[in-house]
Design an enzyme around this catalytic site. Sequence first.
Site, PDB file in Angstrom:
ATOM      1  CG  HIS A 145      -2.102  -0.892   1.098  1.00 60.56           C
ATOM      2  ND1 HIS A 145      -2.049  -2.215   1.440  1.00 60.56           N
ATOM      3  CD2 HIS A 145      -3.362  -0.669   0.652  1.00 60.56           C
ATOM      4  CE1 HIS A 145      -3.232  -2.782   1.209  1.00 60.56           C
ATOM      5  NE2 HIS A 145      -4.049  -1.865   0.731  1.00 60.56           N
TER       6      HIS A 145
ATOM      7  CE  LYS B  66      -3.651  -0.502   4.914  1.00 60.58           C
ATOM      8  NZ  LYS B  66      -4.963   0.057   5.276  1.00 60.58           N
TER       9      LYS B  66
HETATM   10  P1  NAD Z   1      -7.086   9.373   4.678  1.00 60.49           P
HETATM   11  O1  NAD Z   1      -6.071   9.586   5.749  1.00 60.49           O
HETATM   12  O2  NAD Z   1      -6.836   9.955   3.342  1.00 60.49           O
HETATM   13  O3  NAD Z   1      -8.495   9.930   5.153  1.00 60.49           O
HETATM   14  C1  NAD Z   1      -9.017   9.663   6.420  1.00 60.49           C
HETATM   15  C2  NAD Z   1      -9.881  10.846   6.825  1.00 60.49           C
HETATM   16  O4  NAD Z   1     -10.411  10.558   8.101  1.00 60.49           O
HETATM   17  C3  NAD Z   1      -9.068  12.135   6.927  1.00 60.49           C
HETATM   18  O5  NAD Z   1      -9.836  13.186   6.375  1.00 60.49           O
HETATM   19  C4  NAD Z   1      -8.846  12.307   8.429  1.00 60.49           C
HETATM   20  O6  NAD Z   1      -8.885  13.679   8.818  1.00 60.49           O
HETATM   21  C5  NAD Z   1      -9.996  11.521   9.020  1.00 60.49           C
HETATM   22  N1  NAD Z   1      -9.506  10.828  10.224  1.00 60.49           N
HETATM   23  C6  NAD Z   1      -8.564   9.899  10.305  1.00 60.49           C
HETATM   24  N2  NAD Z   1      -8.348   9.542  11.577  1.00 60.49           N
HETATM   25  C7  NAD Z   1      -9.193  10.274  12.307  1.00 60.49           C
HETATM   26  C8  NAD Z   1      -9.440  10.371  13.690  1.00 60.49           C
HETATM   27  N3  NAD Z   1      -8.767   9.626  14.584  1.00 60.49           N
HETATM   28  N4  NAD Z   1     -10.380  11.248  14.100  1.00 60.49           N
HETATM   29  C9  NAD Z   1     -11.065  11.973  13.207  1.00 60.49           C
HETATM   30  N5  NAD Z   1     -10.848  11.933  11.868  1.00 60.49           N
HETATM   31  C10 NAD Z   1      -9.920  11.083  11.429  1.00 60.49           C
HETATM   32  O7  NAD Z   1      -7.300   7.794   4.612  1.00 60.49           O
HETATM   33  P2  NAD Z   1      -8.021   6.950   3.462  1.00 60.49           P
HETATM   34  O8  NAD Z   1      -7.005   6.446   2.513  1.00 60.49           O
HETATM   35  O9  NAD Z   1      -9.192   7.709   2.944  1.00 60.49           O
HETATM   36  O10 NAD Z   1      -8.483   5.681   4.317  1.00 60.49           O
HETATM   37  C11 NAD Z   1      -9.402   5.813   5.400  1.00 60.49           C
HETATM   38  C12 NAD Z   1      -9.694   4.447   5.989  1.00 60.49           C
HETATM   39  O11 NAD Z   1     -10.342   3.631   5.017  1.00 60.49           O
HETATM   40  C13 NAD Z   1      -8.465   3.653   6.442  1.00 60.49           C
HETATM   41  O12 NAD Z   1      -8.807   2.907   7.606  1.00 60.49           O
HETATM   42  C14 NAD Z   1      -8.198   2.719   5.262  1.00 60.49           C
HETATM   43  O13 NAD Z   1      -7.513   1.547   5.632  1.00 60.49           O
HETATM   44  C15 NAD Z   1      -9.621   2.411   4.867  1.00 60.49           C
HETATM   45  N6  NAD Z   1      -9.815   1.966   3.477  1.00 60.49           N
HETATM   46  C16 NAD Z   1     -10.721   0.983   3.312  1.00 60.49           C
HETATM   47  C17 NAD Z   1     -11.047   0.557   2.028  1.00 60.49           C
HETATM   48  C18 NAD Z   1     -12.124  -0.486   1.856  1.00 60.49           C
HETATM   49  O14 NAD Z   1     -12.411  -0.873   0.718  1.00 60.49           O
HETATM   50  N7  NAD Z   1     -12.745  -0.929   2.938  1.00 60.49           N
HETATM   51  C19 NAD Z   1     -10.415   1.144   0.928  1.00 60.49           C
HETATM   52  C20 NAD Z   1      -9.489   2.162   1.145  1.00 60.49           C
HETATM   53  C21 NAD Z   1      -9.201   2.586   2.439  1.00 60.49           C
END
Ligand code: NAD
Length: 263
Positions: free
Chosen positions: A154, A158
């Site tokens: 990834h 991440k």
């Molecule tokens: P990212 O860091 O780009 O976005 C996460 C968002 O959530 C940010 O805007 C951040 O401000 C907010 N955030 C994060 N931690 C926080 C906290 N503790 N309190 C409040 N806000 C918080 O990340 P991303 O790439 O968009 O991924 C987000 C999540 O989704 C991760 O857990 C990732 O592993 C997961 N994900 C899952 C899939 C799926 O298909 N299920 C696909 C991609 C990513």
Amino acid sequence: MSGDSPAGGLSVAVTGATGRMGRRVVADALERGHAVDVAVNRSADGATVEGVSVEDAGALPTLLAERDPDVLVDFTGPSSALEYVDAAADAGVPVVTGTTGFDDAGETALEAAAAEVPLLRAANFSRGVAALERALRAAVAALPGYDVEVTETHHNQKTDAPSGTAKALLDALDDERGRAAGRVHGREGTTPRQPGEVGVHARRAGDVTGEHEVLLAGNDEVLELTHRTGDRGVFAAGALDAAEWLAGRDPGYYDFGAVIGER
Ligand code: NAD
């Protein structure tokens, strides 16, 4: 359903709306003709995504109570996701979460919330990964005793490792073999492979959206099952398919397999 929704569309709430996934969810929801009536992020700073104003996540309980969306879609972090799921459960709003990295207490909290509202959680919303899991189950059943190694790659931002998808594949493997395999996370020094152990390798580099490879080897042959994601849009699309499927259902804990007709 909110009275402000477009004909045939849903009223959607999105948490982590300025994140990599949140942005895609907002864009895809609008493209599908849904209304994004709530978009929040922990630091909103007056941001807009696709013309939708992003508000402070602290206001989520109030926003859900006022705007009564049909479903909330969450891709954030495990602690915030639990907070948002609680707020949604209090407001009676169904939740789709793709957040990964929950610990056991987090898993239990999600299950508790699912007693109050419909909750659908998937570590991966790609149909290709769902097919990979099915292929893995078939391969393991056909190749008893073969060594298995799981490698995921990834992007360098991440935070959790191994990926939620890798863990789901490992759980499927245990399930198929009928026992918990010893998981060895990387190897260093003198660490001969023990019978039945499964090596797990997490690589973090550049902007790789997501790759998962399962290698099965034995009997002078090697089988590799690999999935690569080209674009995050695939996850946003799967999450919105799930949101459309979930809205209006009875409380309960659902998974993506139900959405794509696996069961
Ligand atoms: P990212 O860091 O780009 O976005 C996460 C968002 O959530 C940010 O805007 C951040 O401000 C907010 N955030 C994060 N931690 C926080 C906290 N503790 N309190 C409040 N806000 C918080 O990340 P991303 O790439 O968009 O991924 C987000 C999540 O989704 C991760 O857990 C990732 O592993 C997961 N994900 C899952 C899939 C799926 O298909 N299920 C696909 C991609 C990513």
